[in-house]
Scaffold this motif. Sequence first.
Motif, PDB file in Angstrom:
ATOM      1  N   ALA A 367       0.849  -1.188   0.000  1.00 22.27           N
ATOM      2  CA  ALA A 367       0.000   0.000   0.000  1.00 22.27           C
ATOM      3  C   ALA A 367       0.885   1.239   0.000  1.00 22.27           C
ATOM      4  N   ALA A 368       0.299   2.379  -0.317  1.00 27.27           N
ATOM      5  CA  ALA A 368       1.083   3.605  -0.466  1.00 27.27           C
ATOM      6  C   ALA A 368       1.630   4.107   0.858  1.00 27.27           C
ATOM      7  N   GLY A 379      -8.996  -0.270   3.614  1.00 27.95           N
ATOM      8  CA  GLY A 379      -8.663   0.536   2.442  1.00 27.95           C
ATOM      9  C   GLY A 379      -7.278   0.227   1.908  1.00 27.95           C
ATOM     10  N   LEU A 380      -6.320   0.001   2.798  1.00 24.33           N
ATOM     11  CA  LEU A 380      -4.956  -0.273   2.356  1.00 24.33           C
ATOM     12  C   LEU A 380      -4.825  -1.681   1.794  1.00 24.33           C
ATOM     13  N   GLU A 383      -6.013  -1.344  -1.695  1.00 23.67           N
ATOM     14  CA  GLU A 383      -5.003  -0.635  -2.480  1.00 23.67           C
ATOM     15  C   GLU A 383      -3.860  -1.564  -2.871  1.00 23.67           C
ATOM     16  N   ARG A 386      -5.020  -4.191  -5.442  1.00 25.07           N
ATOM     17  CA  ARG A 386      -5.103  -3.620  -6.795  1.00 25.07           C
ATOM     18  C   ARG A 386      -3.708  -3.518  -7.406  1.00 25.07           C
ATOM     19  N   ALA A 387      -2.738  -3.055  -6.620  1.00 26.29           N
ATOM     20  CA  ALA A 387      -1.375  -2.936  -7.136  1.00 26.29           C
ATOM     21  C   ALA A 387      -0.832  -4.298  -7.564  1.00 26.29           C
ATOM     22  N   ARG A 403       4.519  -0.457  -5.705  1.00 20.24           N
ATOM     23  CA  ARG A 403       3.702   0.448  -4.904  1.00 20.24           C
ATOM     24  C   ARG A 403       2.684   1.098  -5.836  1.00 20.24           C
ATOM     25  N   PRO A 404       1.599   1.609  -5.323  1.00 23.39           N
ATOM     26  CA  PRO A 404       0.588   2.214  -6.207  1.00 23.39           C
ATOM     27  C   PRO A 404       1.161   3.241  -7.166  1.00 23.39           C
ATOM     28  N   ASP A 415      -7.718   0.182 -14.650  1.00 23.92           N
ATOM     29  CA  ASP A 415      -8.957   0.788 -14.162  1.00 23.92           C
ATOM     30  C   ASP A 415     -10.009   0.862 -15.269  1.00 23.92           C
TER      31      ASP A 415
END
Length: 528
Positions: A367-368, A379-380, A383, A386-387, A403-404, A415
Amino acid sequence: MPLTVSDVLQVPALAVGRPVVRAGRAGLGTEVRWVHVSEQRRPAGTLSGGDLVLSIGAAIADPATDHADYLAELRDAGAVALVVELGQHLTTLPSTLVQAARRLRFPLVELRDTVRFIEVTEVVHARLLNDQYTRLQFTQTVTETFRSLLVAAAGVDEVVERAARLLGAPVVLEDLAHRAIGFAGEPARSLLRDWGARSRQAHATAPGTGTGWPEVPVGPPGERWGRLVVPRRVTDPGRASLVLRQAGETVTVLTRIAAATPATALEPQGRLLADLLDGRAGDDDERARAQALGFDPTGPFLVLVATTAAPGDRVVRDAVGDLRLSALVGVLRPGRVGVVVSGADAETPAHLRAHLDHDRVPVLATAARVAPTFDRLPGLLIEALRAADVALAFPQPGAFVWRPRDLGARGLAADLGDDRRLAGYVDDQLGPLLGMAAPRREPLLATLRAYLDSGGRMTGFAERIGVGRATAYGRLEKLAGVLDRDLTDPYQRTSIHLALLAYDGGRAQDGGATRPTAARSPASRSSP
């Protein structure tokens, strides 16, 4: 529930005699298995064990009877209490009898009014027989329940759930480190509160002594790896023992069949991470579950997702173990293993990379930012997941930790996904090439990727395809002719590159299948 001495004294047919406990009050909770009317001075051999003896006092009133010996023989023969009716032979209980009963802590009860013993035995025996039948039925239900779970190769969670349902009480499966790896019967926030400390205290105390819990070991003899426990006192220890024993044997066999180990602890970690991914971290249950698994839910947390070939969770878990990280590790979905590390630093991803086999774990995404609190984890996790998905769909040579911010145009293409506008854009940019038959198309696509990945530098392009610069120029000219594009122009090259990323990402998500596209003539396209 077993019938006790106290229960028998409350039976209406006996209660009319106004029973008074003269000794052995602590033994009133002893189970009664039968009611026996006896006036024998030598009761040995006439009782079967668990008998409550009714008497009108004839043997006690006999001058030849030694009261201490009489009570000792009753106790040794298996009697659990002596109930004496005053009136016909005795007007009061002899003090020698009462004192002997107190020394032996043997329940001694006097009845001050007349009682019909036949009615007492009929009522109590009927109840005892009914209880025995109920127990037999319950035993059969328990046996059939766990046999069916075994035949169906059910999950460990279902076994624990059924055990809790049968007992009407919470049940917890823990490993030898007192980490709760399965539970049922109550919400986690109450059941698993401060679990490690409570479990250790109860385990150090004998069951049935007030703080001890009913429990059975789990795992083959000599290889015990856990326990099934009921974390409270129970009114029927025999019933609890039956259910826990059969549930424990079922868990042992199921984990043996699955070649699992005590670190089936990974399974509840995966379920917990999946629940967090669903956005339920605000519930105190998830915090309690994490803490009961030996994880500190106070943070801060580093969130990562590794892509693996299933079942690849073990290689990730082993790497986390090698680094001695405090972490939750679990499968979020096939091929995606989530890792939440407590107290990690910025170097943790690099350290993990050094301990992971890149062939088995091609991508490690983070995550970022770190999560300062437990409720930020959902949320992380999304994230980082998805990455990982994007990184796997759009592979980049030499890249491992993503990383994102590393996703760039790949993230944009992911997306947009199957958006028809993106599909149209791919056809506009790559249509003539994609419309070719595979034997011609794939080599040209590989050449195009090599050129774009080299950033348009001819020396790098030639090295990538293993030819001299002159040959490389020829290959590039051929590509430009097929695509009707000036690939030396940075804007046109960027447009082609984005289309190729979208195409490769879509093909990766489709399992490598080539998406159909219509070939277009050069005249039908315009420059970007």
